[in-house]
Scaffold this motif. Sequence first.
Motif, PDB file in Angstrom:
ATOM      1  N   GLN A  93       0.835  -1.198   0.000  1.00  0.00           N
ATOM      2  CA  GLN A  93       0.000   0.000   0.000  1.00  0.00           C
ATOM      3  C   GLN A  93       0.872   1.251   0.000  1.00  0.00           C
ATOM      4  OE1 GLN A  93      -3.657   0.813   0.536  1.00  0.00           O
ATOM      5  NE2 GLN A  93      -3.662  -1.030  -0.736  1.00  0.00           N
ATOM      6  N   ILE A  94       1.926   1.198   0.786  1.00  0.00           N
ATOM      7  CA  ILE A  94       2.795   2.369   0.884  1.00  0.00           C
ATOM      8  C   ILE A  94       3.552   2.576  -0.422  1.00  0.00           C
ATOM      9  CG2 ILE A  94       4.851   3.256   2.042  1.00  0.00           C
ATOM     10  CD1 ILE A  94       3.547   1.990   4.597  1.00  0.00           C
ATOM     11  N   GLU A  95       3.982   1.473  -1.019  1.00  0.00           N
ATOM     12  CA  GLU A  95       4.663   1.596  -2.300  1.00  0.00           C
ATOM     13  C   GLU A  95       3.719   2.152  -3.365  1.00  0.00           C
ATOM     14  OE1 GLU A  95       8.019  -1.772  -1.326  1.00  0.00           O
ATOM     15  OE2 GLU A  95       6.315  -2.304  -2.608  1.00  0.00           O
ATOM     16  N   ALA A  96       2.413   1.938  -3.158  1.00  0.00           N
ATOM     17  CA  ALA A  96       1.428   2.496  -4.092  1.00  0.00           C
ATOM     18  C   ALA A  96       1.115   3.956  -3.750  1.00  0.00           C
ATOM     19  CB  ALA A  96       0.155   1.659  -4.068  1.00  0.00           C
ATOM     20  N   GLY A  97       1.831   4.493  -2.749  1.00  0.00           N
ATOM     21  CA  GLY A  97       1.658   5.915  -2.459  1.00  0.00           C
ATOM     22  C   GLY A  97       0.790   6.228  -1.256  1.00  0.00           C
ATOM     23  N   ARG A  98       0.261   5.200  -0.591  1.00  0.00           N
ATOM     24  CA  ARG A  98      -0.604   5.451   0.561  1.00  0.00           C
ATOM     25  C   ARG A  98       0.227   5.567   1.846  1.00  0.00           C
ATOM     26  NH1 ARG A  98      -2.898   5.129  -3.477  1.00  0.00           N
ATOM     27  NH2 ARG A  98      -2.218   7.260  -3.292  1.00  0.00           N
TER      28      ARG A  98
ATOM     29  N   LEU B  78       9.678  -2.757  13.676  1.00  0.00           N
ATOM     30  CA  LEU B  78       9.127  -2.600  12.331  1.00  0.00           C
ATOM     31  C   LEU B  78      10.145  -1.975  11.387  1.00  0.00           C
ATOM     32  CD1 LEU B  78       5.505  -1.393  13.180  1.00  0.00           C
ATOM     33  CD2 LEU B  78       6.196  -3.639  12.318  1.00  0.00           C
ATOM     34  N   ARG B  79      10.874  -0.999  11.927  1.00  0.00           N
ATOM     35  CA  ARG B  79      11.830  -0.262  11.109  1.00  0.00           C
ATOM     36  C   ARG B  79      12.969  -1.164  10.622  1.00  0.00           C
ATOM     37  NH1 ARG B  79      15.469   4.191  12.954  1.00  0.00           N
ATOM     38  NH2 ARG B  79      15.475   2.876  14.783  1.00  0.00           N
ATOM     39  N   LYS B  80      13.346  -2.089  11.513  1.00  0.00           N
ATOM     40  CA  LYS B  80      14.464  -2.966  11.160  1.00  0.00           C
ATOM     41  C   LYS B  80      13.977  -4.232  10.491  1.00  0.00           C
ATOM     42  CE  LYS B  80      17.360  -1.295  14.901  1.00  0.00           C
ATOM     43  NZ  LYS B  80      17.042  -1.397  16.324  1.00  0.00           N
TER      44      LYS B  80
ATOM     45  N   LEU C 273       9.012  -3.498   8.025  1.00  0.00           N
ATOM     46  CA  LEU C 273       8.796  -2.278   7.238  1.00  0.00           C
ATOM     47  C   LEU C 273      10.112  -1.562   6.946  1.00  0.00           C
ATOM     48  CD1 LEU C 273       5.561  -0.899   8.957  1.00  0.00           C
ATOM     49  CD2 LEU C 273       5.754  -2.450   7.009  1.00  0.00           C
ATOM     50  N   GLU C 274      11.180  -2.337   6.858  1.00  0.00           N
ATOM     51  CA  GLU C 274      12.506  -1.777   6.638  1.00  0.00           C
ATOM     52  C   GLU C 274      12.534  -0.914   5.379  1.00  0.00           C
ATOM     53  OE1 GLU C 274      15.469  -4.775   6.364  1.00  0.00           O
ATOM     54  OE2 GLU C 274      17.091  -3.320   6.099  1.00  0.00           O
ATOM     55  N   GLY C 275      13.206   0.232   5.485  1.00  0.00           N
ATOM     56  CA  GLY C 275      13.357   1.099   4.322  1.00  0.00           C
ATOM     57  C   GLY C 275      12.265   2.143   4.189  1.00  0.00           C
ATOM     58  N   LEU C 276      11.181   2.007   4.941  1.00  0.00           N
ATOM     59  CA  LEU C 276      10.114   3.012   4.885  1.00  0.00           C
ATOM     60  C   LEU C 276      10.359   4.079   5.958  1.00  0.00           C
ATOM     61  CD1 LEU C 276       7.054   0.598   4.510  1.00  0.00           C
ATOM     62  CD2 LEU C 276       8.440   1.669   2.713  1.00  0.00           C
ATOM     63  N   THR C 277       9.677   5.201   5.827  1.00  0.00           N
ATOM     64  CA  THR C 277       9.845   6.273   6.803  1.00  0.00           C
ATOM     65  C   THR C 277       8.790   6.157   7.901  1.00  0.00           C
ATOM     66  OG1 THR C 277      10.433   7.632   4.914  1.00  0.00           O
ATOM     67  CG2 THR C 277      10.202   8.756   7.032  1.00  0.00           C
TER      68      THR C 277
ATOM     69  N   GLY D 124       2.927  13.821   4.170  1.00  0.00           N
ATOM     70  CA  GLY D 124       3.292  12.616   3.426  1.00  0.00           C
ATOM     71  C   GLY D 124       4.746  12.221   3.596  1.00  0.00           C
ATOM     72  N   THR D 125       5.532  13.056   4.296  1.00  0.00           N
ATOM     73  CA  THR D 125       6.939  12.723   4.511  1.00  0.00           C
ATOM     74  C   THR D 125       7.042  11.435   5.315  1.00  0.00           C
ATOM     75  OG1 THR D 125       7.221  15.101   4.745  1.00  0.00           O
ATOM     76  CG2 THR D 125       9.149  13.706   5.208  1.00  0.00           C
ATOM     77  N   THR D 126       6.255  11.358   6.386  1.00  0.00           N
ATOM     78  CA  THR D 126       6.202  10.126   7.174  1.00  0.00           C
ATOM     79  C   THR D 126       5.201   9.185   6.523  1.00  0.00           C
ATOM     80  OG1 THR D 126       6.697  11.315   9.216  1.00  0.00           O
ATOM     81  CG2 THR D 126       5.649   9.154   9.423  1.00  0.00           C
ATOM     82  N   GLN D 127       5.644   7.941   6.327  1.00  0.00           N
ATOM     83  CA  GLN D 127       4.756   6.986   5.659  1.00  0.00           C
ATOM     84  C   GLN D 127       3.964   6.135   6.640  1.00  0.00           C
ATOM     85  OE1 GLN D 127       8.177   5.497   3.444  1.00  0.00           O
ATOM     86  NE2 GLN D 127       7.060   5.903   1.542  1.00  0.00           N
ATOM     87  N   VAL D 128       4.612   5.820   7.769  1.00  0.00           N
ATOM     88  CA  VAL D 128       3.947   4.981   8.760  1.00  0.00           C
ATOM     89  C   VAL D 128       4.017   5.663  10.115  1.00  0.00           C
ATOM     90  CG1 VAL D 128       3.878   2.724   9.881  1.00  0.00           C
ATOM     91  CG2 VAL D 128       4.661   2.915   7.510  1.00  0.00           C
ATOM     92  N   LEU D 129       2.884   5.805  10.751  1.00  0.00           N
ATOM     93  CA  LEU D 129       2.841   6.426  12.060  1.00  0.00           C
ATOM     94  C   LEU D 129       2.567   5.345  13.097  1.00  0.00           C
ATOM     95  CD1 LEU D 129       3.010   9.214  13.355  1.00  0.00           C
ATOM     96  CD2 LEU D 129       0.515   9.330  13.224  1.00  0.00           C
ATOM     97  N   VAL D 130       3.549   5.139  13.985  1.00  0.00           N
ATOM     98  CA  VAL D 130       3.385   4.146  15.054  1.00  0.00           C
ATOM     99  C   VAL D 130       2.933   4.903  16.293  1.00  0.00           C
ATOM    100  CG1 VAL D 130       4.499   2.306  16.357  1.00  0.00           C
ATOM    101  CG2 VAL D 130       5.278   2.831  14.044  1.00  0.00           C
ATOM    102  N   ALA D 131       1.770   4.564  16.817  1.00  0.00           N
ATOM    103  CA  ALA D 131       1.184   5.444  17.826  1.00  0.00           C
ATOM    104  C   ALA D 131       0.384   4.691  18.883  1.00  0.00           C
ATOM    105  CB  ALA D 131       0.263   6.455  17.138  1.00  0.00           C
TER     106      ALA D 131
END
Length: 694
Positions: free
Chosen positions: A472-477, A504-506, A509-513, A536-543
């Motif tokens: 989804q993120i690679e598709a721009g979401r 997730l980062r390591k 979801l490695e390589g995403l922001t 849109g700079t941040t792609q994934v928000l962990v909250a």
Amino acid sequence: MPAAAAITLDSPTETLAPMTARRVKLLRQLDILTLGDLIEHFPHRYQYEAAEGLISDLVEGQIHTVRGEVVACDYIAGRGKPRFEATLQDESREKLAVVWFNGHYFRRTIHPGIQIRVQGTVRIFRNIPQMANPKMQRVDSDDPPIVESRIRPIYPASADLKSDEIERIIGEHLPSALPLIEDFLDEDRKARHQLISRAEAFQLIHQPQTLRDGPRARRRLIYDELLLMQLGLGISKSLRDGRVTAPQLKVDRMLDERIRRRFPFALTAAQTRAIHQILRDLQSGAPMNRLLQGDVGSGKTSVAVYAMLVAVANKMQAAILAPTEVLAEQHYLTLCNLMKGSSVNVGLFTQRTKRLAKGELNRALSNGDFHLAVGTQALLQQDIEFANLGLVVVDEQHKLGVKQRAKLKTKGYSPHYLVMTATPIPRTLALSYFADFDLSVIDELPPGRTPIRTSLFRSDQSTPAWDFVRKQIEAGRQAYVVLPQIEESPTEDIKSVKAEYDRLRKGPLEGLTLAMLHGELSTEEKQAVMQEFRSGTTQVLVATTVIEVGVDVVNATVMVIESAERFGLAQLHQLRGRVGRGEHESFCILISDTQTDAAVERLQAMCRTNDGFEIAEIDLQQRGPGEFFGTRQSGLPEMKLADITREIELLQICREDAKEILTADPRLAASSRRTLRNALVKQFGDTIQLAAIG
Ligand code: ADP
Ligand code: MG
């Protein structure tokens, strides 16, 4: 030794005799602090306990209790259901066969030579009496036998304070408590509704002699709970109606247009309808008391903001109360955004801002510098003064209680009230808590929402879920990943967010922001994190659940909720409402390893439906109305026994009775109503000001 003070129902448990420090401590863990609390610790069910008999006297088809020595036992896992079998022999020299299906556990506890007591229904099988899945207790030869059949109360207990011991403690103190229990019903009313006396009800609920006693006792005590609630509501209503007036606000076309222009969208027809109903109230001069009901994301907050701006345009202040600090902060951000470039000032009142700003915020509120105030119910605390409070909005599952209202009144305010809820109100509740509310319903979602597809994964099988997120993120979401909040310990919250962020980062979801958002960030830091996500700079928000309300990023199409079983159904639905706001199809991924029936049912309901009404119904069934509507904080009496979703018959009786009592004697001034009045004051506190109303 000083003479012991007279015992009252308010006497702390440590002053009671007999009592031990250990018991005081264990009782405290069950929220039992006084004698009154102790006798209000009601059994949640009863168990019939048969007197011990001899195996030679057993009768097929009846419930018996038998004590004997285990002479043989075996765990059989081979064919059929795995089962644990034992043979008991007692002094009659006869034998009883006992079987527990799936009784794996008994391998460790039962072996030949020990004495046990079993209770169950007797069957004769191949000429030998048998019990299947009986209740079992280990006993010693010198344990006294159960000589009398009786009905045993089963209490809500803890690991260290078992039901049996609670029963003994209550047994020790009930005799001294009973004479202290005052009956606030006259004989007439008791006879009319076939109610037993209050003291008798307390006796029988703890020590029933027959199977009918428990229900009779409960009926009287539930009546009392409901009557007090109805009287409290009735008095609250007269606090409001009576001679009470509220500011008469003026609205014209120009103001309407000016307010509408503030919103970056056109209000829906349903929102406009609710606004018209609200405006009628605000212009009437009588206090508005309105419930605004609509599904998550239906735009209730926007309607409330409209009403608040009407107050401000009329040179009055408006306050919005959220159930938690984080949600208050979200409302604050929303309001600040909407009011950008206007002369309207918004103040935020939470524990944090209180610490930071000392008395400054309070001053700004009391001299009118703040037009809008956002906070938790702490906002209504003693030391806060408004310059000119015209409207109070209460958000989500939070009803402003009699206490808070009375407090505002004593400060000289009589504002309009608007309560927002995502919960449809069942009939019984409409008759009780919300009896004195007018209702507006928003039955239409803003345009452009797409239905959300929800699915459930186990954590050890979640790889495809994370792969999906990546696609989804690679598709721009963009995506949210939400972790449960561990309320007792904010540091744990951050740890869990941090740990998952790192993982997730390591890993998946490695390589995403990625970025983190949690309650310990300052308002400014949160704003910065959200800004990065919005842009849109941040792609994934962990909250944590800070994102529950008010976050609005149309490009976010995936919501992953981890340890999803830890969330309530309403909260899951709220969270899911953060996606599905734009043109792209949206997804909610629940991750959970739960085995608990209730949790599984919740998660399956989420996968099955997007309908907030259906979800609210299931939630109500699971949790009951007390917790649902936050009666604890609302100042409404807490229901110990009454399940308000079921007690429609008693509820109606109590409504009539309360009306009758208050019509005859609005201040409960008659000496014959002294005990009733005391019970009410005890329930609602002095703030109810019985003397001042009528
Ligand atoms: P609720 O409080 O009922 O959950 P909100 O008032 O927070 O809903 O609105 C949910 C989201 O929908 C917000 O982001 C809000 O800006 C947006 N919204 C509200 N009304 C409309 C509307 N008429 N058209 C488009 N978007 C709207
Ligand atoms: Mg909302």
